[in-house]
Design an enzyme around this catalytic site. Sequence first.
Site, mmCIF file in Angstrom:
data_model
loop_
_atom_site.group_PDB
_atom_site.id
_atom_site.type_symbol
_atom_site.label_atom_id
_atom_site.label_comp_id
_atom_site.label_asym_id
_atom_site.label_seq_id
_atom_site.Cartn_x
_atom_site.Cartn_y
_atom_site.Cartn_z
ATOM 1 N N ARG A 121 0.849 -1.188 0.000
ATOM 2 C CA ARG A 121 0.000 0.000 0.000
ATOM 3 C C ARG A 121 0.888 1.243 0.000
ATOM 4 O O ARG A 121 2.022 1.216 0.420
ATOM 5 C CB ARG A 121 -0.897 0.014 1.245
ATOM 6 C CG ARG A 121 -1.954 -1.076 1.201
ATOM 7 C CD ARG A 121 -2.820 -1.054 2.448
ATOM 8 N NE ARG A 121 -3.535 0.188 2.561
ATOM 9 C CZ ARG A 121 -3.609 0.908 3.694
ATOM 10 N NH1 ARG A 121 -2.997 0.501 4.776
ATOM 11 N NH2 ARG A 121 -4.280 2.038 3.721
ATOM 12 N N LYS A 186 3.381 -6.604 11.593
ATOM 13 C CA LYS A 186 2.596 -6.975 10.414
ATOM 14 C C LYS A 186 2.882 -8.414 9.985
ATOM 15 O O LYS A 186 4.019 -8.805 9.755
ATOM 16 C CB LYS A 186 2.940 -6.020 9.282
ATOM 17 C CG LYS A 186 2.039 -6.171 8.098
ATOM 18 C CD LYS A 186 1.604 -4.825 7.625
ATOM 19 C CE LYS A 186 1.165 -4.850 6.201
ATOM 20 N NZ LYS A 186 0.769 -3.545 5.742
ATOM 21 N N ARG A 321 -0.822 6.456 18.780
ATOM 22 C CA ARG A 321 -0.003 7.535 19.330
ATOM 23 C C ARG A 321 0.597 7.112 20.657
ATOM 24 O O ARG A 321 -0.032 6.398 21.440
ATOM 25 C CB ARG A 321 -0.860 8.790 19.526
ATOM 26 C CG ARG A 321 -1.093 9.506 18.211
ATOM 27 C CD ARG A 321 -1.794 10.803 18.442
ATOM 28 N NE ARG A 321 -3.128 10.598 18.971
ATOM 29 C CZ ARG A 321 -3.690 11.390 19.861
ATOM 30 N NH1 ARG A 321 -3.030 12.420 20.352
ATOM 31 N NH2 ARG A 321 -4.919 11.162 20.287
HETATM 32 C C1 BTN Z 1 0.350 -3.746 2.246
HETATM 33 O O1 BTN Z 1 1.233 -2.916 2.025
HETATM 34 O O2 BTN Z 1 -0.072 -3.947 3.370
HETATM 35 C C2 BTN Z 1 -0.232 -4.551 1.107
HETATM 36 C C3 BTN Z 1 0.657 -5.658 0.680
HETATM 37 C C4 BTN Z 1 0.058 -6.542 -0.397
HETATM 38 C C5 BTN Z 1 1.046 -7.536 -0.929
HETATM 39 C C6 BTN Z 1 0.421 -8.515 -1.873
HETATM 40 S S1 BTN Z 1 1.523 -9.822 -2.300
HETATM 41 C C7 BTN Z 1 0.445 -10.361 -3.535
HETATM 42 C C8 BTN Z 1 -0.112 -9.131 -4.197
HETATM 43 N N1 BTN Z 1 0.762 -8.693 -5.262
HETATM 44 C C9 BTN Z 1 1.342 -7.537 -4.979
HETATM 45 O O3 BTN Z 1 2.159 -6.961 -5.708
HETATM 46 N N2 BTN Z 1 0.915 -7.083 -3.812
HETATM 47 C C10 BTN Z 1 -0.035 -7.960 -3.205
#
Ligand code: BTN
Length: 332
Positions: A121, A186, A321
């Site tokens: 993201r 995460k 926070r």
């Molecule tokens: C995030 O940043 O939280 C989202 C991550 C999403 C990763 C997955 S891996 C499979 C799919 N292909 C990608 O390029 N991204 C998502």
Amino acid sequence: MQNLRNILSILADGHFHSGEALAERLNVSRTAVWKQIRRLSQQYNIPVQAVQGRGYRLPTPIELLEADKVVAGLARESREQLGKLQVEWSLDSTNQWLMEARDVPCGTVVVAEHQRRGRGRRGREWVSPLGTNLYFSLLWCFQGPPANLSGLSLAVAVSVVRALSTLGVNGLGLKWPNDILWQDKKLCGILLELQGEAGGPCRVVCGVGLNVYMPDTAAAAIDQPWTDLRHVLQRPVSRQQLLIALLDELLPAMPRYEQDGLQPFLDDWRRWDVVAGKPVQLLLPQRTVRGRAQGIDTQGNLLIEHNGTRERYCSGEISLRTETEQHHATAD
Ligand code: BTN
């Protein structure tokens, strides 16, 4: 690529295989075997141990994914929703691949053993080393307007937590809009990308990246607190079983969301929401909102209370926070 996959599938058991035996099984020269082994370690960071007189072995055995076994393991309800399932060796990004694919049926799932440019993201990279974690995307076609999809990423996150819970993974938490955390680190990320025309059907690509076993060499590139399932469960876990369990939740979740929206997912969201009631800050493109998270509304918008008023937000990045920030914000 096929040769590389073949050699890795032989070495996957973690036992020694002599160069000669590998060459014979793959029907190539011993030099070709050696070159493939070198590629595995140099290009894909897979450590291969070479011992004179014994051959080659992987110090850490790996389990490669097999499309037919995954499909065979799915529940009937999920198989009915599945367009097709494809396992690829290496893609730039499974999301990108599906966004660009034409003539693939809705309900298609693409899994990659490795992503060269995994997308996270907010333009972040999703670190995607070969054969150790899960990276897959599901294409779904919705009839309604994209506005109805605001809660979908939350529904996907709930489905992932449900799947992991059935496998005995406890202590998971959801952080709006769709981070899956374990002890504030995460474990899994979800990225939804949409394609659609006003008034027409809408194609949604739901990408899921789940850390199963993140090798230290790859972990160095991750820029946020993270964890993996091996650490959470304290035992190795089958990627194939995980993928089956995830698809068994996700595939039926799509028509369910289409029919009933976020409603069937709300209770579980609230059960696993780890930010509700806590002081947070929400980063928006132009400003930062500080207040107390109050959970979500029925559409999946985040509710934040600030100076006695409650506002709803449909996008942004939240973080908890600290005490100091709280005092600072109160003084503001
Ligand atoms: C995030 O940043 O939280 C989202 C991550 C999403 C990763 C997955 S891996 C499979 C799919 N292909 C990608 O390029 N991204 C998502």
